[in-house]
Design an enzyme around this catalytic site. Structure first.
Site, PDB file in Angstrom:
ATOM      1  N   ASP A  20      24.776  26.962 -74.288  1.00 56.77           N
ATOM      2  CA  ASP A  20      23.794  27.891 -74.871  1.00 56.77           C
ATOM      3  C   ASP A  20      23.669  29.201 -74.094  1.00 56.77           C
ATOM      4  O   ASP A  20      22.608  29.819 -74.083  1.00 56.77           O
ATOM      5  CB  ASP A  20      22.393  27.244 -74.968  1.00 56.77           C
ATOM      6  CG  ASP A  20      22.452  25.873 -75.592  1.00 56.77           C
ATOM      7  OD1 ASP A  20      23.160  25.720 -76.593  1.00 56.77           O
ATOM      8  OD2 ASP A  20      21.799  24.950 -75.070  1.00 56.77           O
ATOM      9  N   GLU A  21      24.750  29.638 -73.460  1.00 54.73           N
ATOM     10  CA  GLU A  21      24.672  30.862 -72.655  1.00 54.73           C
ATOM     11  C   GLU A  21      24.830  32.125 -73.503  1.00 54.73           C
ATOM     12  O   GLU A  21      24.592  33.228 -73.021  1.00 54.73           O
ATOM     13  CB  GLU A  21      25.779  30.865 -71.578  1.00 54.73           C
ATOM     14  CG  GLU A  21      25.702  29.729 -70.566  1.00 54.73           C
ATOM     15  CD  GLU A  21      26.518  28.523 -70.994  1.00 54.73           C
ATOM     16  OE1 GLU A  21      26.975  28.485 -72.157  1.00 54.73           O
ATOM     17  OE2 GLU A  21      26.705  27.613 -70.168  1.00 54.73           O
ATOM     18  N   GLY A  24      29.099  32.662 -78.038  1.00 55.26           N
ATOM     19  CA  GLY A  24      29.532  32.981 -79.401  1.00 55.26           C
ATOM     20  C   GLY A  24      29.448  34.469 -79.677  1.00 55.26           C
ATOM     21  O   GLY A  24      30.370  35.073 -80.224  1.00 55.26           O
ATOM     22  N   HIS A  48      27.189  27.767 -81.587  1.00 55.49           N
ATOM     23  CA  HIS A  48      27.405  29.177 -81.301  1.00 55.49           C
ATOM     24  C   HIS A  48      26.757  30.010 -82.392  1.00 55.49           C
ATOM     25  O   HIS A  48      27.107  29.882 -83.555  1.00 55.49           O
ATOM     26  CB  HIS A  48      28.909  29.487 -81.236  1.00 55.49           C
ATOM     27  CG  HIS A  48      29.592  28.812 -80.086  1.00 55.49           C
ATOM     28  ND1 HIS A  48      30.944  28.671 -79.985  1.00 55.49           N
ATOM     29  CD2 HIS A  48      29.081  28.233 -78.966  1.00 55.49           C
ATOM     30  CE1 HIS A  48      31.240  28.042 -78.849  1.00 55.49           C
ATOM     31  NE2 HIS A  48      30.136  27.761 -78.235  1.00 55.49           N
ATOM     32  N   ARG A 151      42.894   4.785 -76.584  1.00 59.68           N
ATOM     33  CA  ARG A 151      44.117   4.932 -77.397  1.00 59.68           C
ATOM     34  C   ARG A 151      44.220   4.000 -78.606  1.00 59.68           C
ATOM     35  O   ARG A 151      44.467   4.444 -79.696  1.00 59.68           O
ATOM     36  CB  ARG A 151      45.379   4.822 -76.529  1.00 59.68           C
ATOM     37  CG  ARG A 151      45.498   5.996 -75.575  1.00 59.68           C
ATOM     38  CD  ARG A 151      46.262   5.651 -74.334  1.00 59.68           C
ATOM     39  NE  ARG A 151      45.513   4.685 -73.567  1.00 59.68           N
ATOM     40  CZ  ARG A 151      46.012   3.939 -72.589  1.00 59.68           C
ATOM     41  NH1 ARG A 151      47.284   4.026 -72.288  1.00 59.68           N
ATOM     42  NH2 ARG A 151      45.249   3.102 -71.914  1.00 59.68           N
ATOM     43  N   THR A 249      28.712  16.293 -70.801  1.00 61.27           N
ATOM     44  CA  THR A 249      29.417  15.959 -72.025  1.00 61.27           C
ATOM     45  C   THR A 249      30.747  15.300 -71.617  1.00 61.27           C
ATOM     46  O   THR A 249      30.972  15.019 -70.436  1.00 61.27           O
ATOM     47  CB  THR A 249      29.581  17.206 -72.935  1.00 61.27           C
ATOM     48  OG1 THR A 249      30.086  16.765 -74.195  1.00 61.27           O
ATOM     49  CG2 THR A 249      30.519  18.253 -72.327  1.00 61.27           C
TER      50      THR A 249
HETATM   51  P1  IMP Z   1      27.057  15.255 -76.021  1.00 61.34           P
HETATM   52  O1  IMP Z   1      28.018  16.359 -75.753  1.00 61.34           O
HETATM   53  O2  IMP Z   1      26.471  15.283 -77.407  1.00 61.34           O
HETATM   54  O3  IMP Z   1      27.581  13.915 -75.621  1.00 61.34           O
HETATM   55  O4  IMP Z   1      25.779  15.484 -75.063  1.00 61.34           O
HETATM   56  C1  IMP Z   1      25.851  15.358 -73.648  1.00 61.34           C
HETATM   57  C2  IMP Z   1      24.927  16.379 -72.983  1.00 61.34           C
HETATM   58  O5  IMP Z   1      25.453  17.671 -73.166  1.00 61.34           O
HETATM   59  C3  IMP Z   1      23.509  16.421 -73.564  1.00 61.34           C
HETATM   60  O6  IMP Z   1      22.605  16.738 -72.524  1.00 61.34           O
HETATM   61  C4  IMP Z   1      23.568  17.560 -74.551  1.00 61.34           C
HETATM   62  O7  IMP Z   1      22.296  18.123 -74.797  1.00 61.34           O
HETATM   63  C5  IMP Z   1      24.479  18.511 -73.810  1.00 61.34           C
HETATM   64  N1  IMP Z   1      25.248  19.429 -74.650  1.00 61.34           N
HETATM   65  C6  IMP Z   1      26.424  19.202 -75.253  1.00 61.34           C
HETATM   66  N2  IMP Z   1      26.867  20.297 -75.862  1.00 61.34           N
HETATM   67  C7  IMP Z   1      25.984  21.260 -75.618  1.00 61.34           C
HETATM   68  C8  IMP Z   1      25.915  22.658 -75.956  1.00 61.34           C
HETATM   69  O8  IMP Z   1      26.801  23.245 -76.575  1.00 61.34           O
HETATM   70  N3  IMP Z   1      24.806  23.303 -75.533  1.00 61.34           N
HETATM   71  C9  IMP Z   1      23.852  22.699 -74.791  1.00 61.34           C
HETATM   72  N4  IMP Z   1      23.880  21.436 -74.433  1.00 61.34           N
HETATM   73  C10 IMP Z   1      24.939  20.704 -74.843  1.00 61.34           C
END
Ligand code: IMP
Length: 452
Positions: A20-21, A24, A48, A151, A249
């Site tokens: 979320d920086e 995009g 984005h 896999r 993630t």
């Molecule tokens: P997942 O990617 O859905 O498995 O989430 C794992 C962690 O990453 C959680 O804390 C989500 O809120 C965070 N997260 C994943 N993608 C984003 C993103 O694009 N922006 C902000 N947080 C994200």
């Protein structure tokens, strides 16, 4: 034979925080200078937002170059693709009159996010002890990457398009998933193999024209000196190896993920733009040393509209974290910083910067690996004079108020990289550039004007 390095403009744009920086918007701004925009990691967990005039587009899987006709948008082999979500995005853009799909290429090596991944994501979060919940986006990202590594239970575009027995294999996978869900969570998620197979068949039929060997496509593009922008999703602190594990993630979010995730040589990236906000935000659980759980945090959230693009969840807010940012800069070899949302900090008497972590009495200048230790850490804060000017009208970097320029100087010193682009509002025009990025975009703009 000489090494094929491609255009010296080839760039990775990546987040330096927890997503979320504002990547995009910057990707969209840089598009005129590039021929390709390539997503290399993550999936529909990314959000984005791209604004054009008064129209706002929330993209999750589509690369942010999709609004530009001259750009070929590529979803690389390292991305996990939910075909239903992707078609939903394509259709939503089509309703706004944007024919997104024309220049879209999807890697035949990319893995598919299927309904059982999303169900498992939700059930495993619900079943976990509250302190152990990752706070995922429930988009099935972790379970899909787990299948990829396992896999035997993974499905890729190429598998379905080969036509050979994919539906029988998928049915068998669904039977296994139902048994696994029942054993682990006491319910089979209501999965129905026939409808999963039928839905996937229909979705792949619609997407088939876009699915191709993007590794060969990008190999040719690099050989021909075409200019490529690699677009990272999520952020460095969510990286599966280097982030605040396990609250991360499941992919390699930084520039180190480009070679594997896009299917290009490591020499293909010349510049790395690290995007961060002038303050910090995080959605989901996990350590956040500079978090402000007070009125200042609430004020940043309201002024910065800090609510998730993907899930709508309120974001946790805090001061700029120079310790975490420098860690990402060093790790990813960031060549330039993009400092977004400077306008959100207007009207604070003073602005804080986290310059160290007080971990059980020891002052650290880099994040420790242990999440529990990081959770206990207190921020060592430094304060600088704030600014009251509305920055949204400023159009040149050097016209920024002196207090803002001093803040930028301090950020550069602390994170050890030059701030070349700043954001002073959500619109494309509310972005100020200096140094090489200003010349790159000015040169592109004049070349485009001469061509037309
Ligand atoms: P997942 O990617 O859905 O498995 O989430 C794992 C962690 O990453 C959680 O804390 C989500 O809120 C965070 N997260 C994943 N993608 C984003 C993103 O694009 N922006 C902000 N947080 C994200």
């Amino acid at each position: 034979m000489a090494t094929r390095v491609g255009s010296e403009l080839n760039t990775c744009i990546m987040g330096l925080a927890w997503g979320d920086e504002g990547k995009g918007k910057i990707t969209d701004l840089l598009c005129p200078a590039f021929d390709f925009v390539v997503r290399y990691n993550g999936g529909a967990n990314a959000g984005h937002t791209v604004c054009v005039g008064d129209r706002r587009f929330a993209l999750h899987l589509l690369p942010s170059g999709i609004l530009h006709q001259h750009v070929t948008s590529v979803i690389g082999p390292g991305v996990v693709v939910d075909p239903t979500a992707l078609l939903g995005e394509i259709d939503a853009l089509a309703e706004s009159g944007i024919r997104a799909a024309e220049n879209l290429k999807i890697s035949d090596r990319a893995h598919l996010v299927l309904p059982y991944h999303k169900i498992e994501d939700t059930l495993s979060e619900t079943a976990a002890d509250p302190s152990g919940r990752i706070g995922t986006t429930a988009r099935g990202i972790g379970p899909c990457y787990a299948d990829k590594m396992r896999r035997t239970s993974a499905v890729r575009f190429a598998d379905v398009l080969s036509g050979d027995g994919w539906s029988d294999r998928l049915r068998r996978i669904v039977v296994g998933k139902k048994a696994m869900l029942t054993a682990m969570y006491g319910e089979d998620g209501g999965l129905d193999a026939d409808s999963i197979v039928a839905d996937l068949g229909r979705a792949i039929e619609r997407l088939a024209d876009h699915v191709t060997d993007t590794t060969a496509l990008l190999g040719d593009a690099i050989g021909a000196g075409r200019r490529i922008l690699f677009e990272g999703a999520n952020g460095m602190l969510l990286d599966v190896d280097h982030g605040t594990y396990p609250f991360v993630t499941s992919s390699s979010t930084g520039a180190h993920g480009v070679a594997a995730g896009a299917g290009v040589p490591r020499t293909a990236v010349s510049h790395v733009l690290g995007v961060t906000k002038a303050y910090a935000t995080r959605v989901g659980s996990g350590p956040f040393v500079a978090e402000l759980v007070d009125e200042t945090g609430d004020l940043i959230r309201e002024r910065g509209h800090e609510y998730g693009t993907t899930t709508g969840r309120p974001r946790r807010c805090g001061w700029f974290d120079a310790v975490a940012t420098r860690y990402g800069v060093r790790l990813a070899g960031v060549t330039d910083i993009v400092l977004a949302h400077l306008d959100t900090l207007s009207s604070f008497d003073r602005v804080g910067i986290c310059v160290g972590y007080d971990c059980d009495g020891e002052i650290l200048d880099t994040p420790p690996a242990d999440a529990a230790r990081l959770e206990r850490a207190k921020p060592v804060l430094e304060f600088m004079p704030g600014w009251s000017e509305d920055l949204r009208g400023v159009r040149r970097f050097e016209e920024l108020p002196a207090t803002v320029l001093a803040y930028i100087d301090r950020v550069e010193q602390l994170v050890e990289a030059p701030v070349s682009i700043v954001g002073v509002g959500p619109e494309r025009t509310e972005t100020l550039l200096r140094g090489r990025w200003r010349s790159i975009l000015e040169t592109t703009a004049s070349a485009t004007a001469n061509e037309s």
